[in-house]
Design a protein around this motif. Structure first.
Motif, short mmCIF file in Angstrom:
data_model
loop_
_atom_site.label_atom_id
_atom_site.label_comp_id
_atom_site.label_asym_id
_atom_site.label_seq_id
_atom_site.Cartn_x
_atom_site.Cartn_y
_atom_site.Cartn_z
N VAL A 53 1.01 -0.80 -0.13
CA VAL A 53 0.15 -0.06 0.07
C VAL A 53 0.98 1.17 -0.12
O VAL A 53 0.29 2.22 -0.35
CB VAL A 53 -1.13 -0.02 1.24
N LEU A 54 1.95 1.03 0.11
CA LEU A 54 3.06 2.13 0.49
C LEU A 54 3.59 2.60 -0.60
O LEU A 54 4.35 3.28 -0.93
CB LEU A 54 4.52 2.45 1.42
N GLY A 55 2.98 2.07 -1.95
CA GLY A 55 3.38 1.42 -3.22
C GLY A 55 2.68 2.00 -4.02
O GLY A 55 2.98 2.78 -5.58
N MET A 56 1.24 2.97 -3.31
CA MET A 56 0.27 3.37 -4.40
C MET A 56 0.45 4.91 -4.68
O MET A 56 1.12 5.33 -3.75
CB MET A 56 -0.82 2.90 -4.10
N GLU A 57 0.16 5.24 -5.75
CA GLU A 57 0.33 6.66 -6.15
C GLU A 57 -0.57 7.52 -4.79
O GLU A 57 -0.05 8.39 -4.78
CB GLU A 57 0.13 6.78 -7.55
N SER A 58 -1.32 6.73 -4.81
CA SER A 58 -2.95 7.55 -3.83
C SER A 58 -3.56 6.86 -2.72
O SER A 58 -4.10 5.72 -3.45
CB SER A 58 -3.43 8.88 -4.57
N LEU A 59 -3.74 6.91 -1.61
CA LEU A 59 -4.26 6.43 -1.36
C LEU A 59 -5.35 6.95 -0.28
O LEU A 59 -5.22 7.69 -0.35
CB LEU A 59 -3.03 6.21 0.67
N PRO A 60 -6.58 6.51 -0.72
CA PRO A 60 -7.75 6.87 -0.55
C PRO A 60 -8.06 8.15 0.92
O PRO A 60 -8.45 8.55 1.17
CB PRO A 60 -8.94 5.48 -0.43
N ASP A 61 -7.52 7.25 1.93
CA ASP A 61 -7.74 8.11 3.52
C ASP A 61 -5.88 7.85 3.82
O ASP A 61 -5.91 6.72 5.07
CB ASP A 61 -8.33 7.57 4.09
N PRO A 62 -4.67 8.46 3.41
CA PRO A 62 -3.86 8.24 4.19
C PRO A 62 -3.65 8.66 6.22
O PRO A 62 -2.93 8.22 6.19
CB PRO A 62 -2.93 9.20 3.32
N ASN A 63 -4.24 9.12 6.17
CA ASN A 63 -4.09 9.88 7.77
C ASN A 63 -4.80 8.27 8.02
O ASN A 63 -4.02 7.92 10.02
CB ASN A 63 -4.65 11.09 8.25
N ARG A 64 -5.23 7.29 7.57
CA ARG A 64 -5.55 6.10 8.60
C ARG A 64 -5.63 5.29 7.85
O ARG A 64 -5.86 3.56 7.82
CB ARG A 64 -7.97 5.91 8.20
N THR A 65 -3.97 4.47 6.99
CA THR A 65 -4.16 3.79 6.60
C THR A 65 -2.49 3.77 7.19
O THR A 65 -1.29 3.79 7.32
CB THR A 65 -4.00 3.93 5.35
N HIS A 66 -2.46 2.10 8.14
CA HIS A 66 -1.12 2.20 8.98
C HIS A 66 0.12 0.83 8.70
O HIS A 66 -1.01 -0.10 8.82
CB HIS A 66 -1.41 2.33 10.39
N VAL A 67 1.27 0.60 8.68
CA VAL A 67 1.10 -0.76 7.76
C VAL A 67 2.03 -0.63 8.64
O VAL A 67 3.45 -0.42 9.42
CB VAL A 67 1.80 0.11 6.08
N ILE A 68 1.86 -2.14 9.04
CA ILE A 68 3.06 -2.85 9.50
C ILE A 68 4.56 -4.13 9.06
O ILE A 68 4.37 -4.62 7.90
CB ILE A 68 3.15 -3.36 10.37
N TRP A 69 5.84 -3.47 9.40
CA TRP A 69 6.85 -4.56 8.68
C TRP A 69 7.65 -5.30 9.70
O TRP A 69 8.07 -4.82 11.22
CB TRP A 69 6.83 -4.44 7.69
N GLY A 70 8.37 -6.25 9.54
CA GLY A 70 9.08 -6.57 10.89
C GLY A 70 10.38 -7.71 9.56
O GLY A 70 9.73 -7.68 8.36
N THR A 71 11.42 -8.24 10.40
CA THR A 71 13.06 -8.82 10.08
C THR A 71 12.36 -10.41 10.24
O THR A 71 13.31 -11.21 9.55
CB THR A 71 14.16 -8.58 10.53
N SER A 72 11.91 -10.53 11.37
CA SER A 72 11.01 -11.62 11.51
C SER A 72 11.27 -13.35 10.63
O SER A 72 11.99 -14.37 10.46
CB SER A 72 10.26 -11.87 13.06
N LYS A 73 10.15 -12.71 9.53
CA LYS A 73 9.92 -13.86 9.00
C LYS A 73 10.69 -13.93 7.46
O LYS A 73 11.36 -15.33 7.29
CB LYS A 73 8.44 -13.46 8.45
N SER A 74 10.82 -12.61 7.00
CA SER A 74 11.75 -12.79 5.66
C SER A 74 12.90 -13.18 5.80
O SER A 74 14.19 -14.21 5.37
CB SER A 74 11.53 -11.67 4.95
#
Length: 599
Positions: A379-400
């Motif tokens: 979703v961070l690669g989308m040109e424009s988010l419908p509601d950026p202030n309400r979109t929150h992305v989680i990521w980590g190194t545990s899996k990959s």
């Protein structure tokens, strides 16, 4: 679905000392469950009554005492269920349930017939221990909930930790294919983490960090996500928060976005950790959007999430007066392994905007896509988010990256107010400065990641996935054939008779009895019994032994059914008029000479 018509393998090896057969519920277990249900109902009635009588202080005090008495009995019964079912499943002996005292047994029938195998003095001692451990330890109601949660969720994992399989030292130990861990590239990571640039210490690393994470790590995380998420512009380090796991990020988001009793929509099946943390901390309800495996006109693929299903769940939630604050998604999905298309993602985000919902999207598996034909879109690669202030992305190194022991998770949000609120929890959930330095150096080494680690990890994932799926095809076990994640969503409905969650649990216990851990679908809140998550990212030798055990369990289930069918057929023959007439004749014919395999 992938499915082959080959016959089942015969067991490749016998694990000695393992012989637990699937058992129907013990009469005393059923008695205890019925009594537990009665106590729960009485407790609920007490709570409802309390709200109606709060203005009467004297009655309220007496009422509270009654509730505490009910809670004591309830906890006692629950502890007995957990401990006795666990002990019964951990051995090859038939489950034996101790006698309950009259005050905790009530009027449940059949109690006198089922006698315990333990002596009365041993039984009394055991019950005293239970009371001391679970009732007389002065836990609060919340403490009792936490203790029960621990008992129900971690006992099998603890057994695994104390008895792990080892190729030389412990060949009969547990193999854990229920835990989503990547063990395929430990050699590469060990070598990289041993280099001199990792061994750096200064004053700042030994002192309290910025609770949001050290600035050097947040800057590197922003650069890393900008590159791998294909963000249209450079991500802002001020929008990054670093905590000690992705679940910590999730629970803090539920804390700052919701009040107790608020709710999130979440498609099922989903990662069980979400339920655990929402119950343990924020008391936020997860409203399940149930997906189904059957392909229909509306479902062009198994477990397909559509906006129509989200809208329906929203309507039902409003009808029940639930305050829905957000939507939780995992992409790539855990446990399904599929990836949302860019169009689907946009539809989900637009749905959330229409209803003023936050979207928490967990992208921890974004670098665990091993099939090139299936593109991943962040979703961070989308040109424009419908509601950026309400979109929150989680990521980590545990899996990959296979370093779950580092305990690293990060949040990226365009909402600086949310970032600030979540960052406050770093006071409790931060990572050591030395670990943050090592993580920064790892993420900075783009050449090693691009030319060494990711290609090797992808190749090994493909090989391991191919090995497991070929075995599943040989055993005619259907599975969801996706190209991402560390696991395979396996359909074992054929081995449940009847197809219920009780039978799913019994099959899970069969695997456990053969020292093999899988994740049952019920733990992922799957609506359909019979699904299991099987992690394939383990070393080849362990996978080989694990699949021998897996095959043996399924073969044993089939053999048990054959034996039951033969026994039923024999009983029918014995009771038939023809057999009775033959038995009374003088022909000398005897059932003892009858070979059922020629029947």
């Amino acid at each position: 679905m992938s499915h082959q018509s080959d016959s089942l393998h015969k067991p490749c090896g016998q694990i000695k000392g393992q012989g637990l057969k699937t058992q129907k519920p013990h009469p005393r277990v059923m008695e205890l469950i019925m009594r537990l249900r009665q106590i729960v109902n009485e407790y609920i009635l007490q709570l409802e009554s309390r709200h109606q009588q709060e203005e009467l202080q004297q009655e309220k005090q007496q009422h509270s005492q009654n509730i505490r008495d009910q809670e004591a009995i309830l906890v006692h019964l629950m502890c007995e269920v957990v401990n006795l079912l666990h002990s019964g499943a951990s051995s090859s002996l038939e489950l034996q349930l101790p006698q309950l005292s009259q005050d905790s047994r009530g009027d449940a029938g059949g109690g006198q017939q089922a006698q315990s195998s333990r002596e009365p003095d041993q039984l009394s001692h055991q019950l005293r221990d239970l009371k001391t451990a679970f009732i007389s330890c002065d836990l609060s109601n919340r403490g009792i909930d936490v203790s029960a949660l621990y008992q129900s969720n971690f006992q099998d994992f603890i057994a695994y930790q104390g008895d792990k399989y080892h190729e030389d030292k412990n060949t009969l130990g547990f193999i854990n294919l229920g835990l989503s861990e990547n063990k395929l590239c430990i050699d590469l990571l060990t070598e990289r983490l041993s280099r001199s640039d990792m061994n750096y210490i200064d004053d700042d690393l030994l002192q309290y960090p910025d609770w949001r994470g050290h600035a050097f790590l947040r800057e590197e995380v922003a650069r890393f996500l900008t590159y791998y998420c294909k963000a249209p512009e450079r991500l802002d380090p001020e929008n990054v928060v670093v905590l000690n796991s992705c679940l910590s990020v999730f629970l803090t988001l539920t804390m700052v976005l919701c009040d107790p009793g608020d709710a999130f929509l979440i498609p099922t099946p989903f990662y069980s950790g979400f339920s655990l943390t929402s119950d343990l901390y924020s008391k936020v309800e997860l409203i399940h959007v149930h997906l189904q495996s059957k392909i229909t006109e509306a479902n062009t693929q198994p477990f397909q999430l559509t906006v129509d299903k989200l809208e329906k769940a929203m309507v039902e939630a409003k009808f029940k007066r639930k305050k829905v604050r957000g939507l939780v998604l995992t992409n790539p999905n855990n446990p399904l392994g599929d990836i949302y298309s860019q169009d689907s993602l946009k539809e989900y985000l637009e749905f959330a905007k229409r209803h003023n919902l936050h979207v928490i999207i967990d992208e921890i598996y974004m670098l665990s896509v091993f099939r090139a034909s299936i593109p991943f879109h962040s979703v961070l690669g989308m040109e424009s988010l419908p509601d950026p202030n309400r979109t929150h992305v989680i990521w980590g190194t545990s899996k990959s990256f296979g370093i779950s022991g580092f305990r690293f998770g990060t949040l990226y949000t365009h909402n600086k107010e949310v970032a600030s609120a979540v960052g406050t929890f770093g006071f409790l959930h931060s990572i050591s400065g030395i670990t943050q330095h090592k993580l920064c150096r790892l993420l900075q080494d783009r050449e090693w990641i691009e030319k060494v680690y990711l290609p090797t990890n992808r190749s090994r994932m493909q090989e391991a996935h191919r090995y497991i799926t070929n075995n599943l095809k040989t055993m005619k076990v259907p599975f969801l054939n996706c190209g991402s994640g560390l696991y395979i969503w396996v359909n074992l409905k054929e081995y449940l008779d009847p197809c219920t969650f009780e039978e799913e649990q019994l099959l899970y216990r069969r695997f456990l009895d053969h020292k093999l851990l899988l994740a049952p679908g019920k733990a992922c809140k799957c609506k359909e019994p019979g699904w299991f998550r099987l992690t394939f990212t383990d070393k080849p030798q362990r996978l080989e032994v694990a699949m021998e055990r897996f095959s043996e369990v399924l073969a044993n289930v089939k053999q048990d059914w054959v034996e039951v069918q033969l026994a039923d057929a024999m009983a029918e023959i014995v009771s038939s008029p023809v057999h009775q007439a033959a038995s009374s004749s003088s022909s000398g014919y005897s059932l003892e000479n009858f070979d059922p395999f020629y029947f």
